[in-house]
Design a protein around this motif. Structure first.
Motif, PDB file in Angstrom:
ATOM      1  N   ALA A 106       0.897  -1.300   0.030  1.00 56.65           N
ATOM      2  CA  ALA A 106       0.067   0.084  -0.132  1.00 56.65           C
ATOM      3  C   ALA A 106       0.818   1.152  -0.166  1.00 56.65           C
ATOM      4  N   LEU A 107       2.028   1.152   0.897  1.00 54.54           N
ATOM      5  CA  LEU A 107       2.663   2.288   0.709  1.00 54.54           C
ATOM      6  C   LEU A 107       3.580   2.672  -0.654  1.00 54.54           C
ATOM      7  N   ASN A 108       3.443   1.752  -1.394  1.00 53.89           N
ATOM      8  CA  ASN A 108       4.210   1.769  -2.683  1.00 53.89           C
ATOM      9  C   ASN A 108       3.150   2.511  -3.774  1.00 53.89           C
ATOM     10  N   MET A 109       2.091   2.671  -3.287  1.00 58.64           N
ATOM     11  CA  MET A 109       1.126   3.319  -4.174  1.00 58.64           C
ATOM     12  C   MET A 109       0.714   4.521  -3.716  1.00 58.64           C
ATOM     13  N   SER A 110      -0.154   5.326  -4.194  1.00 59.74           N
ATOM     14  CA  SER A 110      -0.634   6.776  -3.853  1.00 59.74           C
ATOM     15  C   SER A 110      -1.758   6.431  -3.147  1.00 59.74           C
ATOM     16  N   PRO A 111      -2.311   7.467  -2.132  1.00 57.35           N
ATOM     17  CA  PRO A 111      -3.347   7.354  -1.385  1.00 57.35           C
ATOM     18  C   PRO A 111      -4.578   7.046  -2.414  1.00 57.35           C
ATOM     19  N   ASP A 112      -4.812   7.670  -3.359  1.00 57.55           N
ATOM     20  CA  ASP A 112      -5.792   7.700  -4.353  1.00 57.55           C
ATOM     21  C   ASP A 112      -5.955   6.227  -4.822  1.00 57.55           C
ATOM     22  N   ALA A 113      -4.792   5.611  -5.050  1.00 58.23           N
ATOM     23  CA  ALA A 113      -4.714   4.295  -5.558  1.00 58.23           C
ATOM     24  C   ALA A 113      -4.938   3.254  -4.792  1.00 58.23           C
ATOM     25  N   VAL A 114      -4.805   3.422  -3.485  1.00 59.02           N
ATOM     26  CA  VAL A 114      -5.311   2.637  -2.326  1.00 59.02           C
ATOM     27  C   VAL A 114      -6.765   2.714  -2.126  1.00 59.02           C
ATOM     28  N   ILE A 115      -7.408   3.845  -2.300  1.00 61.98           N
ATOM     29  CA  ILE A 115      -8.720   3.916  -2.147  1.00 61.98           C
ATOM     30  C   ILE A 115      -9.538   3.554  -3.494  1.00 61.98           C
ATOM     31  N   GLU A 116      -8.843   3.362  -4.536  1.00 64.50           N
ATOM     32  CA  GLU A 116      -9.328   2.933  -5.820  1.00 64.50           C
ATOM     33  C   GLU A 116      -9.475   1.187  -5.602  1.00 64.50           C
ATOM     34  N   THR A 117      -8.196   0.877  -5.050  1.00 66.70           N
ATOM     35  CA  THR A 117      -7.926  -0.609  -4.777  1.00 66.70           C
ATOM     36  C   THR A 117      -9.214  -1.104  -3.981  1.00 66.70           C
ATOM     37  N   MET A 118      -9.484  -0.297  -2.867  1.00 68.40           N
ATOM     38  CA  MET A 118     -10.788  -0.733  -2.078  1.00 68.40           C
ATOM     39  C   MET A 118     -11.968  -0.748  -2.623  1.00 68.40           C
ATOM     40  N   LYS A 119     -12.051   0.374  -3.756  1.00 72.98           N
ATOM     41  CA  LYS A 119     -13.363   0.341  -4.374  1.00 72.98           C
ATOM     42  C   LYS A 119     -13.439  -0.739  -5.249  1.00 72.98           C
ATOM     43  N   GLY A 158     -23.361  -1.582   6.468  1.00 76.85           N
ATOM     44  CA  GLY A 158     -22.706  -1.869   5.233  1.00 76.85           C
ATOM     45  C   GLY A 158     -22.313  -0.854   4.291  1.00 76.85           C
ATOM     46  N   PHE A 159     -21.706   0.356   4.901  1.00 78.31           N
ATOM     47  CA  PHE A 159     -21.411   1.375   3.718  1.00 78.31           C
ATOM     48  C   PHE A 159     -20.082   1.140   3.281  1.00 78.31           C
ATOM     49  N   PRO A 160     -19.915   1.237   2.098  1.00 78.46           N
ATOM     50  CA  PRO A 160     -18.753   1.254   1.339  1.00 78.46           C
ATOM     51  C   PRO A 160     -17.323   1.584   2.035  1.00 78.46           C
ATOM     52  N   THR A 161     -16.759   0.951   2.266  1.00 85.66           N
ATOM     53  CA  THR A 161     -15.475   1.362   2.752  1.00 85.66           C
ATOM     54  C   THR A 161     -14.455   2.476   2.081  1.00 85.66           C
ATOM     55  N   TRP A 162     -14.518   2.272   0.818  1.00 83.33           N
ATOM     56  CA  TRP A 162     -13.790   3.215  -0.019  1.00 83.33           C
ATOM     57  C   TRP A 162     -14.441   4.671  -0.021  1.00 83.33           C
ATOM     58  N   MET A 163     -15.594   4.476   0.000  1.00 78.95           N
ATOM     59  CA  MET A 163     -16.386   5.861  -0.124  1.00 78.95           C
ATOM     60  C   MET A 163     -16.229   6.626   1.225  1.00 78.95           C
ATOM     61  N   LYS A 164     -16.287   5.810   2.433  1.00 76.09           N
ATOM     62  CA  LYS A 164     -16.081   6.500   3.758  1.00 76.09           C
ATOM     63  C   LYS A 164     -14.585   6.986   3.829  1.00 76.09           C
ATOM     64  N   TRP A 165     -13.753   6.233   3.098  1.00 80.26           N
ATOM     65  CA  TRP A 165     -12.318   6.838   3.449  1.00 80.26           C
ATOM     66  C   TRP A 165     -12.100   8.104   2.466  1.00 80.26           C
ATOM     67  N   ASN A 166     -12.797   8.091   1.237  1.00 79.91           N
ATOM     68  CA  ASN A 166     -12.630   9.178   0.115  1.00 79.91           C
ATOM     69  C   ASN A 166     -13.262  10.230   0.577  1.00 79.91           C
ATOM     70  N   PHE A 167     -14.258  10.377   1.490  1.00 80.94           N
ATOM     71  CA  PHE A 167     -15.124  11.467   2.062  1.00 80.94           C
ATOM     72  C   PHE A 167     -14.012  12.248   3.136  1.00 80.94           C
ATOM     73  N   CYS A 168     -13.411  11.424   3.794  1.00 84.24           N
ATOM     74  CA  CYS A 168     -12.405  11.957   4.784  1.00 84.24           C
ATOM     75  C   CYS A 168     -11.201  12.328   4.188  1.00 84.24           C
ATOM     76  N   LYS A 169     -10.813  11.704   3.079  1.00 81.51           N
ATOM     77  CA  LYS A 169      -9.448  12.313   2.594  1.00 81.51           C
ATOM     78  C   LYS A 169      -9.690  13.452   1.968  1.00 81.51           C
ATOM     79  N   GLN A 170     -11.123  13.689   1.114  1.00 80.89           N
ATOM     80  CA  GLN A 170     -11.330  15.107   0.468  1.00 80.89           C
ATOM     81  C   GLN A 170     -11.608  16.115   1.391  1.00 80.89           C
ATOM     82  N   ALA A 171     -11.932  15.955   2.866  1.00 78.13           N
ATOM     83  CA  ALA A 171     -12.399  16.826   3.684  1.00 78.13           C
ATOM     84  C   ALA A 171     -11.241  17.768   4.196  1.00 78.13           C
TER      85      ALA A 171
END
Length: 584
Positions: free
Chosen positions: A135-148, A159-172
């Motif tokens: 994961a550290l060899n990827m960008s944060p966006d790529a990590v979230i895309e992998t989760m998606k 049952g909320f999508p984990t990638w979406m929850k992460w992305n909301f916080c990343k963009q905040a």
């Protein structure tokens, strides 16, 4: 290469004497000069609680499992099996044990019962922290895309999508962000989080570090109830080990990413499983929910963007980055990928933690790993799924797939994964009352629908089970339950009426019997029970006389017993004592 002796030492194992069993194995190996050939591994619990569980594992991973091992059994196993190579057949696990595990797909629980949870080296030997490096060899966006791509949905209940929850916080926007692990686990009978933290704590830590990297958080908290002392001890040790070896702290694995982890002990309030109440508790305030929005991703811990994931969600993450998002997405169904862990309890043969692919039916779970009903004569009646805020489902819904949409359609919820199997001796009115009593006691009382509505609902149940039920009570329960669900402030109130509404929907005849016939068909509600001695079935053995604690039964040899109904306290001790169905 050495053979291994695995000894389950989670909470259930230790309570059954696992530490003493381990000590005696150590002494036995040394006494016979076998300590050079065996490694003793004190593992977490495996999920099937037949403690103490002991495995003898060869270098090629062939194993023999002993169950219900006591300290007195250890010398026999050492002498007969380890010295002379003859297994102790009477202690070997049987077909039920094999059936329990044969029908599971273990991802979250893969290491539980297999590794030493207090050894970082053992975790590393099982591919630990390789996912973090990837994961550290990827960008944060790529990590979230992998989760998606993986499609992991939060296992805490919604049952909320984990990638979406992460992305909301990343963009905040925020100069500081937090990642919080919800390990509160307040559902009665639920022990998934506890077992994972006791058996594989580094997996949760690794998932949190990856999540922190993805959202830009440098600080994390694990909120775990104080009633889990073994989990807390092992988690604290794992955090210290990870810090010492560079997996936590600054410049993790030589990267620019920093992540620090703190444990916060909760006092055991059920409402603190709700994320805003949990955050309040971490901040040192009373654990009470607040209205949303703003959501924690925008304004969470100390007003900063915060992501909250539960233990099972975080324990999945390392496997996604280790084996690939496509691999994870191939398990389960299109909209519900991966597996789900359930705490299976009640009138079922094999109780414990079961991990099955999403989309598995309730029937396949109960009659597969669960082994079916506890006794052959027992008939399935219903299953409570989703904990005290879940719903009671009848036999006609046994073929419902285990996924968020299908379960929600029934009126129940997935919840954190509690599943209680009930037979025909269970009163569904009493079950709804039991869970309602729990949620009334655990409500924080902040909002009127929960504080007043649940209390009024419980009072109606007390009337019904006491034989004072009225037809209008049914309409009241339906209306009040629907109102509370739609108006309560937090998830506790929104879901607390589920046991009431689902039993009204699927078991209406039981409510009718209580209200119109003043009878409890399952003979559970004591106020509606009248005891009779059926002389045609009686063998004049006197067991009922001996069992009665208040002297309500008189009996002489070769005579039928006589029941004084004025003295009878309806404790059912006589029914339990009678082997011939003479007391009904």
């Amino acid at each position: 290469m050495k053979k291994r002796i695995l000894i389950c030492t989670g909470t259930s194992g230790i309570s059954a004497g696992a530490e003493k069993v381990g000590q005696l194995f150590t002494e036995g190996l040394e006494r016979h000069g076998l300590h050079r050939h065996y490694d003793i591994v004190m593992t977490g619990d495996r999920g099937l609680f037949r403690d103490v569980l002991v495995d003898i594992v060869s270098p090629d991973n062939e194993r023999m499992t002993y169950e219900y091992v006591t300290p007195e059994d250890v010398p026999t196993i050492v002498e007969q099996h380890l010295v002379h190579g003859e297994p102790v057949k009477k202690l070997l696990a049987g077909e039920d044990y094999r059936q329990f595990f044969a029908n599971q797909t273990r991802i979250v629980l893969a290491n539980c019962g297999e590794i030493d949870p207090e050894s970082l080296d053992d975790y590393l030997a099982h591919n630990g922290y390789k996912a973090l490096q990837a994961a550290l060899n990827m960008s944060p966006d790529a990590v979230i895309e992998t989760m998606k791509i993986a499609g992991l949905r939060g296992r805490g209940g919604a049952g909320f999508p984990t990638w979406m929850k992460w992305n909301f916080c990343k963009q905040a926007a925020g100069d500081q962000k937090y990642l919080v692990c919800n390990a509160d686990e307040g559902d009665p009978g639920a022990f998934m989080d506890r077992s994972v933290l006791e058996g594989d704590p580094h997996a949760v830590i690794e998932g949190m570090i990856i999540g922190g990297y993805a959202i830009g958080a440098t600080e994390g908290y694990v909120y775990c109830r104080a009633e889990y002392p073994i989990a807390l001890k092992r988690l604290a040790k794992a955090i210290a080990q990870a810090e010492a070896r560079g997996y936590l702290g600054k410049n993790i694995l030589g990267s620019d990413h920093a992540f620090h982890l703190t444990i916060k002990q909760g006092a055991g309030a059920f409402v603190c499983g709700e994320e805003t109440a949990l955050l309040a508790s971490i901040e040192g305030r009373r654990g009470m929910p607040r209205p949303r929005p703003p959501f924690p991703a925008q304004k969470g811990l100390w007003g900063k963007p915060t992501t909250i994931n539960n233990v099972e969600t975080l324990a999945n993450i390392r496997h996604i980055f280790e084996k690939g998002a496509e691999w994870f997405a191939s398990i389960g169904t299109e909209k519900n990928s991966g597996t789900k862990v359930f705490a299976l309890a009640g009138k079922v043969k094999n109780t414990g933690l079961v991990e099955v692919p999403m989309g598995t039916t309730i029937r396949e779970l109960i009659f597969g790993p669960g082994g079916g009903m506890l006794k052959k004569k027992d008939k399935f009646k219903g299953v409570q799924i989703g904990g005290p805020s879940g719903g009671c489902l009848p036999e006609s819904l046994l073929d419902t797939p285990i996924d968020y949409e299908s379960i929600n359609k029934t009126g129940a919820i997935m919840g954190s994964g509690g599943m209680v199997v009930m037979d025909t001796r269970t009163c569904m009115v009493d079950v709804a009352k039991f869970f309602l009593d729990f949620t009334v006691a655990e409500s924080c009382g902040k909002c009127v629908p929960c504080r007043v509505g649940l209390k009024r609902t419980l009072e109606v149940f007390e009337e019904i089970t006491a034989g004072r039920g009225k037809e209008e009570h049914l309409a009241f329960l339906q209306e009040m339950g629907t109102t509370i669900k739609s108006t309560a402030l937090c998830g506790l109130g929104n879901t607390a009426p589920n046991p009431v509404l689902t039993t009204l929907r699927y078991f209406p005849e039981e409510y009718q019997a209580h209200i119109h016939d003043h009878v409890c068909p399952s003979r559970v509600c004591t106020a509606l029970i009248q005891f009779e001695i059926i002389t045609a079935n009686c063998v004049q053995c006197g067991l009922c006389f001996k069992a009665c604690p208040v002297g309500a039964i008189t009996w002489e040899k070769k005579q039928y017993p006589i029941l004084d109904k004025n003295k009878c306290i309806k404790c059912k001790a006589c029914i339990d004592a009678c082997n011939f169905g003479a007391i009904q």
